[in-house]
Design an enzyme around this catalytic site. Structure first.
Site, PDB file in Angstrom:
ATOM      1  N   ALA A  31       0.224  -3.219   0.926  1.00  0.00           N
ATOM      2  CA  ALA A  31      -0.738  -4.122   1.528  1.00  0.00           C
ATOM      3  C   ALA A  31      -2.055  -3.359   1.631  1.00  0.00           C
ATOM      4  CB  ALA A  31      -0.244  -4.562   2.895  1.00  0.00           C
ATOM      5  N   GLY A  89       4.061  -2.930   0.699  1.00  0.00           N
ATOM      6  CA  GLY A  89       4.045  -4.305   0.203  1.00  0.00           C
ATOM      7  C   GLY A  89       4.258  -4.402  -1.299  1.00  0.00           C
ATOM      8  N   GLU A 133       7.867  -4.297  -1.735  1.00  0.00           N
ATOM      9  CA  GLU A 133       8.401  -5.552  -1.198  1.00  0.00           C
ATOM     10  C   GLU A 133       8.152  -6.709  -2.155  1.00  0.00           C
ATOM     11  OE1 GLU A 133       6.200  -4.694   2.437  1.00  0.00           O
ATOM     12  OE2 GLU A 133       8.055  -5.031   3.544  1.00  0.00           O
ATOM     13  N   GLU A 141       5.406   2.780   5.354  1.00  0.00           N
ATOM     14  CA  GLU A 141       4.667   2.191   6.486  1.00  0.00           C
ATOM     15  C   GLU A 141       4.753   3.031   7.745  1.00  0.00           C
ATOM     16  OE1 GLU A 141       6.571   0.475   4.374  1.00  0.00           O
ATOM     17  OE2 GLU A 141       5.710  -1.497   3.973  1.00  0.00           O
TER      18      GLU A 141
HETATM   19  N1  CO8 Z   1      -4.679  -0.214   0.554  1.00  0.00           N
HETATM   20  C1  CO8 Z   1      -5.969  -0.085   0.260  1.00  0.00           C
HETATM   21  N2  CO8 Z   1      -6.437   0.817  -0.603  1.00  0.00           N
HETATM   22  C2  CO8 Z   1      -5.555   1.640  -1.215  1.00  0.00           C
HETATM   23  C3  CO8 Z   1      -4.180   1.557  -0.948  1.00  0.00           C
HETATM   24  C4  CO8 Z   1      -3.740   0.575  -0.022  1.00  0.00           C
HETATM   25  N3  CO8 Z   1      -2.441   0.403   0.280  1.00  0.00           N
HETATM   26  N4  CO8 Z   1      -3.548   2.497  -1.681  1.00  0.00           N
HETATM   27  C5  CO8 Z   1      -4.489   3.153  -2.388  1.00  0.00           C
HETATM   28  N5  CO8 Z   1      -5.714   2.620  -2.111  1.00  0.00           N
HETATM   29  C6  CO8 Z   1      -6.992   3.032  -2.638  1.00  0.00           C
HETATM   30  C7  CO8 Z   1      -7.434   4.357  -2.055  1.00  0.00           C
HETATM   31  O1  CO8 Z   1      -8.026   4.147  -0.806  1.00  0.00           O
HETATM   32  C8  CO8 Z   1      -8.411   4.831  -3.111  1.00  0.00           C
HETATM   33  O2  CO8 Z   1      -9.632   4.119  -2.930  1.00  0.00           O
HETATM   34  P1  CO8 Z   1     -11.044   4.945  -2.847  1.00  0.00           P
HETATM   35  O3  CO8 Z   1     -11.176   5.536  -4.230  1.00  0.00           O
HETATM   36  O4  CO8 Z   1     -12.020   3.872  -2.544  1.00  0.00           O
HETATM   37  O5  CO8 Z   1     -10.865   5.966  -1.797  1.00  0.00           O
HETATM   38  C9  CO8 Z   1      -7.786   4.343  -4.422  1.00  0.00           C
HETATM   39  O6  CO8 Z   1      -6.878   3.278  -4.043  1.00  0.00           O
HETATM   40  C10 CO8 Z   1      -7.003   5.415  -5.143  1.00  0.00           C
HETATM   41  O7  CO8 Z   1      -6.038   5.942  -4.238  1.00  0.00           O
HETATM   42  P2  CO8 Z   1      -5.859   7.504  -3.949  1.00  0.00           P
HETATM   43  O8  CO8 Z   1      -7.159   8.214  -4.145  1.00  0.00           O
HETATM   44  O9  CO8 Z   1      -5.190   7.659  -2.652  1.00  0.00           O
HETATM   45  O10 CO8 Z   1      -4.873   7.894  -5.145  1.00  0.00           O
HETATM   46  P3  CO8 Z   1      -3.834   9.118  -5.159  1.00  0.00           P
HETATM   47  O11 CO8 Z   1      -3.362   9.207  -6.574  1.00  0.00           O
HETATM   48  O12 CO8 Z   1      -4.403  10.300  -4.513  1.00  0.00           O
HETATM   49  O13 CO8 Z   1      -2.607   8.607  -4.243  1.00  0.00           O
HETATM   50  C11 CO8 Z   1      -1.002   7.037  -3.412  1.00  0.00           C
HETATM   51  C12 CO8 Z   1      -1.833   7.515  -4.618  1.00  0.00           C
HETATM   52  C13 CO8 Z   1       0.049   8.083  -3.055  1.00  0.00           C
HETATM   53  C14 CO8 Z   1      -0.295   5.745  -3.824  1.00  0.00           C
HETATM   54  C15 CO8 Z   1      -1.919   6.817  -2.203  1.00  0.00           C
HETATM   55  O14 CO8 Z   1      -2.985   5.983  -2.614  1.00  0.00           O
HETATM   56  C16 CO8 Z   1      -1.266   6.177  -1.021  1.00  0.00           C
HETATM   57  O15 CO8 Z   1      -0.530   6.813  -0.295  1.00  0.00           O
HETATM   58  N6  CO8 Z   1      -1.551   4.865  -0.774  1.00  0.00           N
HETATM   59  C17 CO8 Z   1      -1.078   4.157   0.363  1.00  0.00           C
HETATM   60  C18 CO8 Z   1       0.395   3.841   0.247  1.00  0.00           C
HETATM   61  C19 CO8 Z   1       0.856   3.127   1.480  1.00  0.00           C
HETATM   62  O16 CO8 Z   1       0.877   3.622   2.586  1.00  0.00           O
HETATM   63  N7  CO8 Z   1       1.294   1.840   1.295  1.00  0.00           N
HETATM   64  C20 CO8 Z   1       1.810   1.058   2.361  1.00  0.00           C
HETATM   65  C21 CO8 Z   1       0.710   0.228   2.944  1.00  0.00           C
HETATM   66  S1  CO8 Z   1       1.259  -0.675   4.385  1.00  0.00           S
HETATM   67  C22 CO8 Z   1       2.109  -1.988   3.785  1.00  0.00           C
HETATM   68  O17 CO8 Z   1       2.205  -2.207   2.612  1.00  0.00           O
HETATM   69  C23 CO8 Z   1       2.800  -2.939   4.715  1.00  0.00           C
HETATM   70  C24 CO8 Z   1       2.250  -2.813   6.099  1.00  0.00           C
HETATM   71  C25 CO8 Z   1       3.080  -3.647   7.054  1.00  0.00           C
HETATM   72  C26 CO8 Z   1       2.224  -3.990   8.241  1.00  0.00           C
HETATM   73  C27 CO8 Z   1       2.923  -5.009   9.075  1.00  0.00           C
HETATM   74  C28 CO8 Z   1       1.901  -5.802   9.879  1.00  0.00           C
HETATM   75  C29 CO8 Z   1       2.449  -7.105  10.403  1.00  0.00           C
END
Ligand code: CO8
Length: 261
Positions: free
Chosen positions: A67, A112, A115, A135
């Site tokens: 997400a 997400g 998921e 998460e």
């Molecule tokens: N959301 C928004 N932006 C993202 C996300 C994300 N989930 N993942 C990556 N990006 C963006 C980064 O911010 C970055 O943008 P910018 O260049 O503007 O800084 C770009 O994508 C590239 O990412 P990275 O530089 O981080 O790339 P890396 O190769 O270094 O890392 C990873 C790749 C490991 C995948 C890393 O990006 C990461 O850990 N991402 C997040 C993964 C994560 O935590 N996902 C779970 C999100 S929460 C969810 O899905 C459900 C939440 C439930 C909430 C319930 C509420 C009711």
């Protein structure tokens, strides 16, 4: 054809290919993606020329990295609750799409993203695929089915391990654990997924929809109820014109020609 902002939709014969298209954000799922996917899936479902869909991510790095964290960071708890945040995912894509669709996971499928892939009827993974429910590291928990579908797919031990440590699972482990149906080299992923989808789309369509429904019933009911549902659905299929054609074609040693009725 509709033009979208965050996804690409193409028809390849009887197969609809949907590509999550926010490569700079690793295809993170925001509310626009949800709205556009909902629309694209509704059109796929309604289009009689389409028999199966494939969903994949743009770029070679990610299917979807979750997400959109940037969309969620400022939102208050009351807003999440009042919007019933994530309810749309359950209502629109999973529950309503009766035609089969496949997730072709080409890299990170996290949160997400994992998921969404698990909402598909099955997952074909590239060797580079990484699955995870990280998460907990954001001080939340899966919100689009991760704790439920991952547990059903891989069992308690691995689901607990993944959700509590937030670690990723590579393609090999995912296949071994029952999360994905096949692994293919990254450069063949899309071809392989489209080929599988083409095969499904060439099947008698009512039988495809009912086979999908029957397998899904197994997750929702007791064995006894499930066996009854299965028998009834089988009997319903015997009342179709395609059943007569399918069995006649077998006896006459020729391919069947399907009418979808
Ligand atoms: N959301 C928004 N932006 C993202 C996300 C994300 N989930 N993942 C990556 N990006 C963006 C980064 O911010 C970055 O943008 P910018 O260049 O503007 O800084 C770009 O994508 C590239 O990412 P990275 O530089 O981080 O790339 P890396 O190769 O270094 O890392 C990873 C790749 C490991 C995948 C890393 O990006 C990461 O850990 N991402 C997040 C993964 C994560 O935590 N996902 C779970 C999100 S929460 C969810 O899905 C459900 C939440 C439930 C909430 C319930 C509420 C009711």
């Amino acid at each position: 054809e509709t033009t979208y902002e965050t996804i690409l939709v193409e028809q390849k014969g009887a197969v609809t290919l949907i590509t999550l298209n926010r490569p700079k954000a690793l295809n993170a799922l925001n509310s626009t993606v949800l709205a556009e996917l909902t629309d694209a899936f509704a059109k796929f479902e309604a289009d009689k020329s389409q028999g199966c869909a494939v969903i994949t991510g743009s770029g070679d790095k990610a299917f979807a990295a979750g997400a959109d964290i940037k969309e969620m960071v400022e939102k208050s708890g009351a807003e999440f609750f009042l919007e019933d945040f994530f309810a749309g995912w359950q209502a629109d894509i999973v529950r309503r799409t009766r035609k089969p669709w496949i997730a072709a996971v080409n890299g990170f499928a996290l949160g997400g993203g994992c998921e969404l892939a698990m909402m598909a009827d099955f997952i074909i993974a590239s060797e580079t695929a990484q699955f995870g429910q990280p998460e907990i590291k954001l001080a939340v928990a899966p919100g689009m089915g991760g704790s439920q579908r991952l547990t059903r797919a891989v069992g308690k031990a691995k689901a607990m391990d993944m959700c509590l440590t937030g670690r990723n699972m590579g393609a090999e482990e995912a296949e071994r654990s029952g999360l994905v149906s096949r692994i293919v080299p990254a450069d063949q992923l899309l071809d392989e997924a489209l080929k599988a989808a083409g095969k499904i789309a060439a099947m008698p369509p009512l039988a495809a929809m009912i086979n999908k429904e029957m397998v899904n019933v197994a997750f929702e009911t007791t064995l006894d109820q499930g066996l009854l549902a299965e028998r009834r659905m089988f009997q319903i299929l015997t009342a179709t014109e395609d059943k007569v054609e399918g069995m006649t074609a077998f006896v006459e040693k020729r391919p069947g020609v399907w009418k979808g009725k």
